[in-house]
Write a protein that holds these residues in place. Structure first.
Motif, mmCIF file in Angstrom:
data_model
loop_
_atom_site.group_PDB
_atom_site.id
_atom_site.type_symbol
_atom_site.label_atom_id
_atom_site.label_comp_id
_atom_site.label_asym_id
_atom_site.label_seq_id
_atom_site.Cartn_x
_atom_site.Cartn_y
_atom_site.Cartn_z
ATOM 1 N N ASN A 114 0.844 -1.191 0.000
ATOM 2 C CA ASN A 114 0.000 0.000 0.000
ATOM 3 C C ASN A 114 0.877 1.237 0.000
ATOM 4 O O ASN A 114 1.899 1.296 0.668
ATOM 5 C CB ASN A 114 -0.886 0.018 1.251
ATOM 6 N N GLU A 130 -10.782 1.150 -6.420
ATOM 7 C CA GLU A 130 -10.657 0.217 -5.303
ATOM 8 C C GLU A 130 -11.909 0.210 -4.435
ATOM 9 O O GLU A 130 -12.414 -0.840 -4.081
ATOM 10 C CB GLU A 130 -9.439 0.584 -4.454
ATOM 11 N N GLU A 156 -7.051 -3.118 -7.214
ATOM 12 C CA GLU A 156 -7.316 -4.080 -6.141
ATOM 13 C C GLU A 156 -8.664 -4.784 -6.341
ATOM 14 O O GLU A 156 -9.538 -4.703 -5.489
ATOM 15 C CB GLU A 156 -7.320 -3.367 -4.775
ATOM 16 N N SER A 203 -9.636 -7.196 -3.360
ATOM 17 C CA SER A 203 -9.465 -6.889 -1.942
ATOM 18 C C SER A 203 -10.813 -6.946 -1.230
ATOM 19 O O SER A 203 -11.840 -6.511 -1.743
ATOM 20 C CB SER A 203 -8.837 -5.512 -1.771
ATOM 21 N N SER A 224 -2.516 -4.955 -7.258
ATOM 22 C CA SER A 224 -2.855 -5.820 -6.132
ATOM 23 C C SER A 224 -1.693 -5.876 -5.164
ATOM 24 O O SER A 224 -0.554 -5.618 -5.505
ATOM 25 C CB SER A 224 -3.170 -7.224 -6.632
ATOM 26 N N HIS A 225 -2.015 -6.198 -3.916
ATOM 27 C CA HIS A 225 -0.931 -6.528 -3.002
ATOM 28 C C HIS A 225 -1.022 -8.006 -2.651
ATOM 29 O O HIS A 225 -0.296 -8.497 -1.809
ATOM 30 C CB HIS A 225 -0.970 -5.629 -1.764
ATOM 31 N N LEU A 226 -1.949 -8.685 -3.307
ATOM 32 C CA LEU A 226 -2.100 -10.114 -3.047
ATOM 33 C C LEU A 226 -1.469 -10.891 -4.181
ATOM 34 O O LEU A 226 -2.008 -11.004 -5.265
ATOM 35 C CB LEU A 226 -3.592 -10.470 -2.940
#
Lengths: 314, 314
Positions: free
Chosen positions: B41, B86, B163, B166, B195-197
């Motif tokens: 983030n 998002e 995202e 999310s 994405s952070h996934l």
């Protein structure tokens, strides 16, 4: 262009279908109808001592028997409230619910959003106000049986237009706060604070400041009293509420010939009688233009700051 | 699949005062690609996407979408590019179809086009059964599907998804990812998703870029990224055996391509220069033991990602 029309339609549908609109409309109708009813009951007294009764129909809007304030006072009081209620969450609600991002992602100019909301708000106000004025006029006609003259009709139309501008100003102000502040409660509070300031404290402050600037001297000379009065009323004219009061008083009471203090000298030789509409309008033209200016200024500031803002999620 | 990039950023920089959100970013996304934009983030993913859509102006550098400068031709870009923010929200008091119709109108589609498209889109994203339900009853996953339908209504060439998974449960996330894959494959839409996934992105992306503190730290197809990070061919393998005779360790150590053997509990950890798994299993069997499990460690994007996170956080 299609985008503006689409946004306008959506906003208008939102306004007219909202519970908020129903509540406001109910409030205004109730107070308006009861004011007219009371005025109609006591219209004979109100017209009474004037041998040639003129502008009886307009008296319906301005006369009061003391039981209830007249129609115009109700509208002057509720007007700002309607404006604030329609505008205080215009932008920040959409921002926090994420719909602003949804709309911004579509191929539309950013200013269409502000323009659409503003136009829809003004249209809503116009619809609300003209319907209540028509209802009230109809009820008055039924009660007193005196039809309005052409000039009275024109004066009522002018009154309605000025009131739309005035309420539009408060809506633009509230909308401006809804752009400045991310939280709905903050923007609502800020708008109410401004309204309170102008409606409650402006008079006190104007008096205090006038006493400083042009104090009344010890022997209370006419000149100093008049100067003090003039200063105070000029200061009061900084308040949109005063501008509005002065404009509608002149609009609906053709006998109002001046808005400042009158000396005996001025009155000597004056032919008593009502002013024609054009002259009444001329008298309050500065007030009306200032109100339009204030409304547009709020709109312009909203517009400019919205164009610079980041479009991010909450 | 021409050589012309659909999204092209050159020296793209965005600063907020002293803080640089995006720092001299260069990237190209080819037609039909699913491009994963990874990073913690605050790494500048959303800012980059906003600049690509002309919703934020870059401080310096340019970004082009389909050959159009996003800053100058924002409207044209938004006509071709869909954007799923998002924290997307819909109008809660409207139904799914009504929300979609509104988005369609904002895109300037004709009413007949909208009428035919809306049910098809709801079908495509798998929520036809709630077409006439108001959005406030929707789960997060359903809203996200509706969001994808809203993006697809304009027949986009490019889609930016911020995202997209999310806040979704694994099943919901999978559904959304499948939708993304199918729209990229069936409609040849170029997709850029942030994405952070990682594990999700890993599955569906042709190419990924890792962003850390506004800088692009690595870019490329997933497997080439791994090589970039760990050096050519390096991999670590974990073995679980029925028994571990001491001489086996020595034998394994002498195998061509094995750099080191380490014992950790009842397992063996081998560091290899290249893929010699076949040789390892044969050797184990020849030395009176049997293989229960062989696992490749430290090879996924996760490790790469963590590595950059540590660099970023240091």
């Amino acid at each position: 262009m299609y985008a503006l029309v689409t946004l306008l339609r959506k906003e208008l549908a939102d306004h007219l279908g909202s519970k908020r609109f129903v509540i406001l409309m109910a409030l205004v109708s109730l107070s308006g109808l009861s004011a007219i009813y009371v005025a109609g009951q006591s219209i004979r007294q109100a017209v009474g001592d004037e041998s040639t009764a003129q502008f009886v129909f307009l008296k319906l809007f301005t006369a009061s028997s003391g039981v209830l304030p007249p129609f115009v006072s109700f509208i002057a009081f509720f007007g700002p409230l309607i404006g604030l209620a329609l505008g205080f969450d215009a932008i920040n609600r959409e921002r926090s619910s994420g719909t602003l991002a949804l709309v911004m992602a579509q191929p539309i100019f950013r200013d269409s959003i502000v323009n659409g909301k503003f136009l829809a708000g003004v249209t809503t106000i116009a619809v609300m106000l003209s319907s209540i004025v028509l209802i009230v006029a109809g009820m008055g006609l039924w009660m007193i049986g005196v039809p309005p003259s052409l000039e009275e009709v024109l004066r009522i139309i002018a009154y309605t237009l000025v009131t739309v501008v005035y309420i539009g100003f408060w809506m633009a102000l509230a909308m401006m706060f809804s752009i400045f502040f991310k939280r709905i409660t903050t923007s609502a509070l800020a708008a109410i604070a401004v309204w309170m300031f102008f409606s409650l404290f402006m008079g006190i402050i104007a008096g205090l400041v006038a006493d400083r600037i042009s104090p009344i001297d010890q022997d209370q000379s006419d000149v100093s009293v008049a100067a003090n009065e003039q200063t105070a009323s000029n200061l009061m004219r900084l308040s949109p509420a005063t501008l509005y009061q002065e404009s509608i008083a002149t609009m609906l009471q053709p006998n109002v010939r001046t808005l400042g203090p009158l000396t005996l000298q001025d009155i000597v030789g004056m032919v008593p009688g009502p002013l024609p509409l054009a002259q009444s309008l001329l008298l309050v033209w500065p007030q009306i233009v200032t109100m339009i200016g204030l409304m547009l200024a709020c709109f312009a500031i909203s517009y400019a700051s919205f164009m610079r803002q980041e479009i991010r999620g909450p | 699949m021409s050589g012309q990039p659909v999204i092209e950023a050159v020296n793209l920089t965005k600063s907020y005062g002293a803080f640089t959100a995006v720092n001299k970013l260069d990237l190209r996304v080819k037609e039909g690609e699913v491009y994963g934009f990874l990073g913690p983030n605050g790494a500048g993913k959303t800012t980059t996407i906003l600049m690509a859509l002309g919703l934020t102006e870059p401080t310096s550098g340019t970004i082009k979408v389909c050959g159009l400068n996003s800053t100058r031709d924002a409207l044209k870009v938004k006509r071709m590019a869909g954007y799923l923010p998002e924290n997307l929200g819909f109008y809660d008091d409207l139904t799914a179809s009504e929300n979609l119709r509104y988005v369609g109108r904002l895109n300037g589609l004709s009413e007949t086009e909208i009428k035919s498209k809306v049910p098809l889109l709801l079908e495509q994203v798998g929520i036809p059964q709630v077409a006439d339900k108001t959005v406030d009853t929707f789960s997060k996953g359903m809203k996200q599907r509706l969001g994808i339908a809203a993006v697809l209504i304009k027949n986009p060439k490019v889609v930016f998804l911020d995202e997209p998974t999310s806040g979704l449960d694994p099943e919901g996330a999978n559904n959304v990812l499948n939708l993304i894959t199918s729209m990229s494959r069936d409609q040849n839409i170029t997709v850029m998703l942030s994405s952070h996934l990682l594990h999700q992105v890993q599955k569906i992306c042709h190419k990924v870029a890792i962003l850390s503190r506004g800088r692009l730290v690595a870019e490329g197809p997933v497997d080439s990224l791994e090589r970039q990070t760990f050096g050519k061919g390096k991999m670590s393998v974990e073995l679980e055996l029925t028994s571990t005779p001491p001489e086996l360790i020595g034998v394994l150590q002498r195998l061509d391509g094995v750099a080191s053997v380490e014992r950790s509990g009842d397992r063996l950890l081998l560091l290899c220069d290249r893929d010699v798994r076949a040789n390892i299993s044969r050797t184990v069997a020849q030395n009176g033991s049997a293989l229960l499990q062989m696992k490749i460690l430290g090879h996924g994007l996760e490790e790469i990602y963590l590595k950059y996170f540590q660099e970023g956080g240091a």
